[in-house]
Design a protein around this motif. Structure first.
Motif, PDB file in Angstrom:
ATOM      1  N   MET A  69       0.787  -1.204  -0.112  1.00  0.00           N
ATOM      2  CA  MET A  69       0.174  -0.350   0.053  1.00  0.00           C
ATOM      3  C   MET A  69       0.968   1.350   0.096  1.00  0.00           C
ATOM      4  SD  MET A  69      -3.142  -0.807  -0.328  1.00  0.00           S
ATOM      5  CE  MET A  69      -4.088   0.698   0.226  1.00  0.00           C
ATOM      6  N   ASP A  70       1.950   1.203   0.618  1.00  0.00           N
ATOM      7  CA  ASP A  70       2.959   2.310   0.675  1.00  0.00           C
ATOM      8  C   ASP A  70       3.940   2.471  -0.424  1.00  0.00           C
ATOM      9  OD1 ASP A  70       4.591   0.160   1.460  1.00  0.00           O
ATOM     10  OD2 ASP A  70       5.506   1.269   3.059  1.00  0.00           O
ATOM     11  N   ASP A  71       3.740   1.568  -1.668  1.00  0.00           N
ATOM     12  CA  ASP A  71       4.772   1.423  -2.511  1.00  0.00           C
ATOM     13  C   ASP A  71       4.120   1.736  -3.816  1.00  0.00           C
ATOM     14  OD1 ASP A  71       7.082   0.810  -3.534  1.00  0.00           O
ATOM     15  OD2 ASP A  71       7.032  -1.171  -3.316  1.00  0.00           O
ATOM     16  N   ASN A  72       5.118   2.125  -5.048  1.00  0.00           N
ATOM     17  CA  ASN A  72       4.513   2.109  -6.116  1.00  0.00           C
ATOM     18  C   ASN A  72       5.730   1.731  -7.275  1.00  0.00           C
ATOM     19  OD1 ASN A  72       5.679   4.776  -7.066  1.00  0.00           O
ATOM     20  ND2 ASN A  72       4.649   5.386  -5.373  1.00  0.00           N
ATOM     21  N   PRO A  73       5.575   1.790  -8.695  1.00  0.00           N
ATOM     22  CA  PRO A  73       6.565   1.303  -9.507  1.00  0.00           C
ATOM     23  C   PRO A  73       7.562   2.455  -9.710  1.00  0.00           C
ATOM     24  CG  PRO A  73       4.404   0.764 -10.365  1.00  0.00           C
ATOM     25  CD  PRO A  73       3.966   1.506  -9.134  1.00  0.00           C
ATOM     26  N   GLU A  74       7.139   3.673  -9.317  1.00  0.00           N
ATOM     27  CA  GLU A  74       8.450   4.533  -9.796  1.00  0.00           C
ATOM     28  C   GLU A  74       9.238   4.537  -8.441  1.00  0.00           C
ATOM     29  OE1 GLU A  74       8.993   6.999 -11.826  1.00  0.00           O
ATOM     30  OE2 GLU A  74       7.502   5.781 -12.883  1.00  0.00           O
ATOM     31  N   LEU A  75       8.778   4.109  -6.980  1.00  0.00           N
ATOM     32  CA  LEU A  75       9.942   3.903  -6.028  1.00  0.00           C
ATOM     33  C   LEU A  75      10.653   2.786  -6.342  1.00  0.00           C
ATOM     34  CD1 LEU A  75       7.573   4.359  -2.935  1.00  0.00           C
ATOM     35  CD2 LEU A  75       9.425   6.012  -3.681  1.00  0.00           C
ATOM     36  N   HIS A  76      10.173   1.744  -6.610  1.00  0.00           N
ATOM     37  CA  HIS A  76      10.997   0.653  -7.178  1.00  0.00           C
ATOM     38  C   HIS A  76      11.939   1.001  -8.322  1.00  0.00           C
ATOM     39  CE1 HIS A  76      10.771  -3.921  -8.432  1.00  0.00           C
ATOM     40  NE2 HIS A  76      11.966  -3.610  -8.072  1.00  0.00           N
ATOM     41  N   HIS A 130      16.385  -1.677  -1.075  1.00  0.00           N
ATOM     42  CA  HIS A 130      15.012  -1.242  -1.164  1.00  0.00           C
ATOM     43  C   HIS A 130      14.474  -0.247  -0.208  1.00  0.00           C
ATOM     44  CE1 HIS A 130      14.114  -4.325  -4.176  1.00  0.00           C
ATOM     45  NE2 HIS A 130      14.946  -5.037  -3.751  1.00  0.00           N
ATOM     46  N   SER A 131      13.685   0.800  -0.526  1.00  0.00           N
ATOM     47  CA  SER A 131      13.196   1.791   0.275  1.00  0.00           C
ATOM     48  C   SER A 131      12.123   1.350   0.820  1.00  0.00           C
ATOM     49  CB  SER A 131      13.103   3.020  -0.522  1.00  0.00           C
ATOM     50  OG  SER A 131      12.171   2.815  -1.563  1.00  0.00           O
ATOM     51  N   ARG A 132      11.144   0.064   0.328  1.00  0.00           N
ATOM     52  CA  ARG A 132      10.086  -0.142   0.904  1.00  0.00           C
ATOM     53  C   ARG A 132      10.090  -1.930   1.110  1.00  0.00           C
ATOM     54  NH1 ARG A 132       9.575   4.262   1.076  1.00  0.00           N
ATOM     55  NH2 ARG A 132       8.066   5.929   0.535  1.00  0.00           N
ATOM     56  N   ASN A 133       9.146  -2.382   1.983  1.00  0.00           N
ATOM     57  CA  ASN A 133       9.001  -3.725   1.953  1.00  0.00           C
ATOM     58  C   ASN A 133       8.203  -4.441   0.458  1.00  0.00           C
ATOM     59  OD1 ASN A 133      10.018  -3.244   4.620  1.00  0.00           O
ATOM     60  ND2 ASN A 133       8.541  -4.936   5.533  1.00  0.00           N
ATOM     61  N   ARG A 134       9.130  -4.958  -0.141  1.00  0.00           N
ATOM     62  CA  ARG A 134       8.323  -5.130  -1.453  1.00  0.00           C
ATOM     63  C   ARG A 134       8.748  -6.714  -2.053  1.00  0.00           C
ATOM     64  NH1 ARG A 134      11.854  -0.971  -3.851  1.00  0.00           N
ATOM     65  NH2 ARG A 134      10.049   0.401  -3.824  1.00  0.00           N
ATOM     66  N   ILE A 135       9.413  -7.393  -0.942  1.00  0.00           N
ATOM     67  CA  ILE A 135       9.664  -8.673  -1.383  1.00  0.00           C
ATOM     68  C   ILE A 135       8.690  -9.731  -1.301  1.00  0.00           C
ATOM     69  CG2 ILE A 135      11.847 -10.475  -1.535  1.00  0.00           C
ATOM     70  CD1 ILE A 135      12.454  -7.545  -2.202  1.00  0.00           C
ATOM     71  N   VAL A 136       8.343 -10.377  -2.325  1.00  0.00           N
ATOM     72  CA  VAL A 136       7.218 -11.443  -2.141  1.00  0.00           C
ATOM     73  C   VAL A 136       7.885 -12.750  -1.651  1.00  0.00           C
ATOM     74  CG1 VAL A 136       5.295 -12.508  -3.513  1.00  0.00           C
ATOM     75  CG2 VAL A 136       5.584 -10.195  -3.903  1.00  0.00           C
ATOM     76  N   HIS A 137       7.617 -13.641  -0.984  1.00  0.00           N
ATOM     77  CA  HIS A 137       8.201 -14.703  -0.740  1.00  0.00           C
ATOM     78  C   HIS A 137       7.381 -16.014  -0.308  1.00  0.00           C
ATOM     79  CE1 HIS A 137       7.421 -13.820   3.528  1.00  0.00           C
ATOM     80  NE2 HIS A 137       7.686 -12.407   3.233  1.00  0.00           N
ATOM     81  N   SER A 138       7.861 -17.189  -0.343  1.00  0.00           N
ATOM     82  CA  SER A 138       7.274 -18.268  -0.175  1.00  0.00           C
ATOM     83  C   SER A 138       7.837 -19.318   0.890  1.00  0.00           C
ATOM     84  CB  SER A 138       6.910 -19.078  -1.444  1.00  0.00           C
ATOM     85  OG  SER A 138       6.274 -20.245  -1.386  1.00  0.00           O
TER      86      SER A 138
END
Length: 547
Positions: A69-76, A130-138
Motif C-alpha cells: 500500500m505504501d509502494d509504487n513502481p516509481e519507487l521501485h 530497497h526503500s520499501r517492503n516489497r519482497i514477495v516470498h514463499s
C-alpha cells in the motif's frame, strides 16, 4: 574464436523439428515456454540435466514488486537505478517494475503459493537497497523452489510442450544472420534441433569461480554459444558477488539470503564488532556490491577466511527462515544461538547476450532472457530480488513477440557442417577447469587491477590455447570451453572499463567516471547508451560529435 565445438554434419544427424525451441528450465525459460504454449505455439523445452536443476530453484529471498500500500513502481524504479550505479536502462527498468506485478499475480493464479499475513494481504519482506517492503516470498526462504514448482506444474499440463531432459546444447546454427536451431549431445549422440524461433534461457556463469552460490551447470554455455555465433554480448565485467554465503569447511557455498539482513541481522568483523553503519548510510542493507566489498576488506585486514552474520536477536528467526536454519543446523550452526560464518561468493552476472526490450538479439529468430541476457535492467549491480522479476517479465515478452513475428520460409536443403576439428582427447579437463576457476577468482574477484588482470588474462589464454582447433565431445569439456571463452570476455570488459562502478571495482581507478574524466576533462556529456557499452562506444561518440 573457434566457431563450432564439435565435428558434425546436419545431413547425417538425427534431427528434430519444432516451432519454438526453449533452452533452459529456470524462471525465464519456463515462463516463455508456458506462455508460448498457451497461445497455441508448439514448444520443445530442452534442459541439460532435469527440469528441477536451475538457479531459480535455489533462490531464497523472493521476487521484488511494488505491491504494498505504501509502494509504487516509481519507487521501485528509483531503487533499481540506484543499485545499478547509473548503468541501468531507465525505460527498460520502468517497463519491468510496472509490468512485474501482473506477472506475479499470474503466477499466483496458476498455483504459486506465496506467504500472506493474517489479514490475507501478501507478506512483503525487505532486502538491501530497497526503500520499501516489497519482497514477495514463499515458505519464508524457499521462494525459488515454489516458483519452479508452480512453473513446472504448468508446463506439465501444457499439451503443446515437449521436454528433452539430459540434452546438452552445443552450438547455434546460424545462416545469413538468422538462427535455425542448435546442435546438441543427447545420451552420448549428436543431434540437430531445428526451430523457427530459439530462446536462450541457460542461466549464469558463477561456476567460473571457485566460490559460488550457483549450481553445477552455471558455466556460461548460452553466452558462449551466442558469442561464437556472432551475437552481441555486453557488460561482461559486471559479476555480482553475494555478500553472505555460508563459509564452513566441507560445506557447499550455501546462500544466506539477504532477507536475513532485511529482518535485522548484523555483520560482525573478526573482533565481533559491527562495521557497516560507518561505511554506508544503509548499513547492512547497502547495495550488494558495497556490502561484499566491505566484507572483503574486513577479511583482508584481519587475514581471515570469513566474518560473521549475527541473527540471534531476530524474533522467531528459525520460523522466518526454515531452510537456512535447517541447512546451518546440518553443519553444526544453530542460528538462534550461534554466529553464522559467511564470506562473499560469485552469484549473478549482470552482463550477457544483449537484447532489446522484447528479448530479441541481433541475430534474427534468436532471443535471450533471464540471467543469460543483458536487457539493461540490472546495470552495474543487480537490485536484490529483481532477477526472478526480470525472468518473469522477459519470459512473457519473448513469448509475446514470437507470436507477432512472421519469418520468411527457411531455405530448402539448408545444412551445416564442421569436420576439420582435431579429435584430440584431453586428459586434464577437470584439472584445467579448476585452474580456470583459480585464475578468475584470483584476478577477477571483488577487487581488480590492470597489471594483475594482465597476468590472469595471459594465464587463461595459455590454458585455452591447447584446446583451440580441437573437437569437444563431452559435457565436461564443453563446460570448460564455455568457461574459458566467458572468462576471456570478462577479462576484456574489465580491462577496458577503467573506472569503478557497481560490481566492477578497480583499485587503480577507484572513482566512478574515472575514464571519462581522464580522457575528456569537462567534456563528459556522453549519451547513456554510449557510456554503458564501454570505451569503444565512447570513442565512437566522440567521432560522431556526441561529446
Amino acid at each position: 574464436m573457434q566457431r563450432y565445438l564439435m565435428n558434425f554434419d546436419t545431413r547425417r544427424m538425427e534431427t528434430r523439428q519444432t516451432e519454438c525451441l526453449v533452452i533452459g528450465s529456470g524462471v525465464a525459460g519456463l515462463t516463455a515456454a508456458c506462455q508460448l504454449a498457451r497461445h497455441g505455439h508448439h514448444v520443445l523445452l530442452v534442459v541439460r540435466d532435469t527440469l528441477q536443476d536451475s538457479n531459480t530453484s535455489k533462490a531464497q529471498g523472493g521476487i521484488a514488486a511494488a505491491l504494498g500500500m505504501d509502494d509504487n513502481p516509481e519507487l521501485h524504479l528509483a531503487d533499481t537505478l540506484v543499485a545499478g550505479a547509473g548503468l541501468s536502462n531507465e525505460s527498460v527498468s520502468r517497463m519491468v517494475v510496472t509490468e512485474g506485478p501482473q506477472d506475479i499475480r499470474w503466477l499466483a493464479e496458476n498455483g504459486a503459493e506465496f506467504d500472506h499475513n493474517a489479514d490475507g494481504t501478501l507478506s512483503l519482506g525487505r532486502e538491501g537497497c530497497h526503500s520499501r517492503n516489497r519482497i514477495v516470498h514463499s515458505h519464508g526462504d524457499a521462494t525459488g523452489a515454489e516458483v519452479a514448482r508452480a512453473l513446472n506444474a504448468m508446463a506439465a499440463r501444457e499439451k503443446n510442450i515437449r521436454t528433452l531432459e539430459g540434452c546438452y546444447v552445443v552450438d547455434l546454427l546460424v545462416h545469413q544472420g538468422r538462427c535455425y536451431g542448435v546442435t546438441a549431445l543427447w545420451h552420448g549422440r549428436k543431434i540437430c534441433l531445428r526451430a523457427k524461433h530459439t530462446v536462450l534461457a541457460t542461466g549464469g556463469l558463477g561456476r567460473l569461480f571457485q566460490h559460488t552460490t550457483n549450481p553445477e551447470g552455471a558455466t556460461g554455455s548460452g553466452m558462449a554459444m551466442a558469442a561464437r555465433a556472432g551475437a552481441e554480448l555486453t557488460d561482461m565485467e559486471f559479476v555480482q558477488f553475494h555478500p553472505t554465503a555460508l563459509a564452513l569447511k566441507g560445506c557447499p557455498n550455501f546462500l544466506i539470503s539477504e532477507a536475513v539482513r532485511g529482518a535485522g541481522a548484523y555483520l560482525l568483523n573478526s573482533e565481533g564488532k559491527r562495521f557497516m553503519p560507518e561505511r554506508h548510510p544503509l548499513a547492512e542493507l547497502a547495495p550488494r556490491d558495497v556490502v561484499a566489498r566491505c566484507i572483503f576488506q574486513e577479511m583482508t585486514r584481519a587475514e581471515t577466511s570469513h566474518i560473521w552474520l549475527d541473527a540471534r536477536h531476530i524474533e522467531k528467526v528459525t520460523e522466518k527462515f526454515p531452510m537456512i536454519a535447517a541447512t546451518c543446523r546440518d553443519y553444526g550452526v544453530d542460528i538462534e544461538k550461534d554466529l553464522i560464518p559467511i564470506a562473499p561468493a560469485a552469484h549473478y552476472m549482470m552482463g550477457g547476450v544483449h537484447t532489446d526490450i522484447w528479448g530479441r538479439t541481433n541475430i534474427e529468430a534468436l532471443y535471450a532472457c533471464g540471467e543469460t541476457a543483458c536487457t539493461g535492467l540490472q546495470g552495474a549491480n543487480r537490485l536484490a530480488s529483481n532477477s526472478l522479476l526480470e525472468g518473469l517479465v522477459f519470459g512473457r515478452r519473448v513469448a509475446t513477440i514470437i507470436g507477432k513475428t512472421r519469418l520468411p520460409q527457411a531455405e530448402a536443403g539448408l545444412f551445416w557442417r564442421e569436420e576439420s576439428l582435431a579429435a584430440e582427447k584431453h586428459a586434464g579437463v577437470l584439472a584445467d577447469r579448476e585452474a580456470g576457476q583459480q585464475i578468475l577468482s584470483r584476478y577477477l574477484g571483488i577487487t581488480r587491477e590492470a597489471q594483475e588482470m594482465s597476468v590472469g588474462e595471459e594465464k587463461l589464454s595459455q590454458l585455452s590455447a591447447s584446446y583451440e582447433g580441437t573437437s569437444a565431445d563431452t559435457p565436461a569439456e564443453l563446460d570448460l570451453r564455455s568457461a574459458l571463452l566467458c572468462g576471456a570476455l570478462i577479462f576484456h570488459g574489465a580491462q577496458r572499463r577503467r573506472e569503478s562502478r557497481g560490481a566492477h571495482y578497480r583499485s587503480d581507478y577507484p572513482d566512478k567516471d574515472e575514464f571519462l574524466r581522464q580522457h575528456f576533462g569537462d567534456r563528459r556529456k556522453v549519451y547513456d547508451e554510449a557510456e554503458r557499452f564501454g570505451e569503444e562506444n565512447i570513442a565512437a561518440a566522440v567521432t560522431l560529435g556526441m561529446v
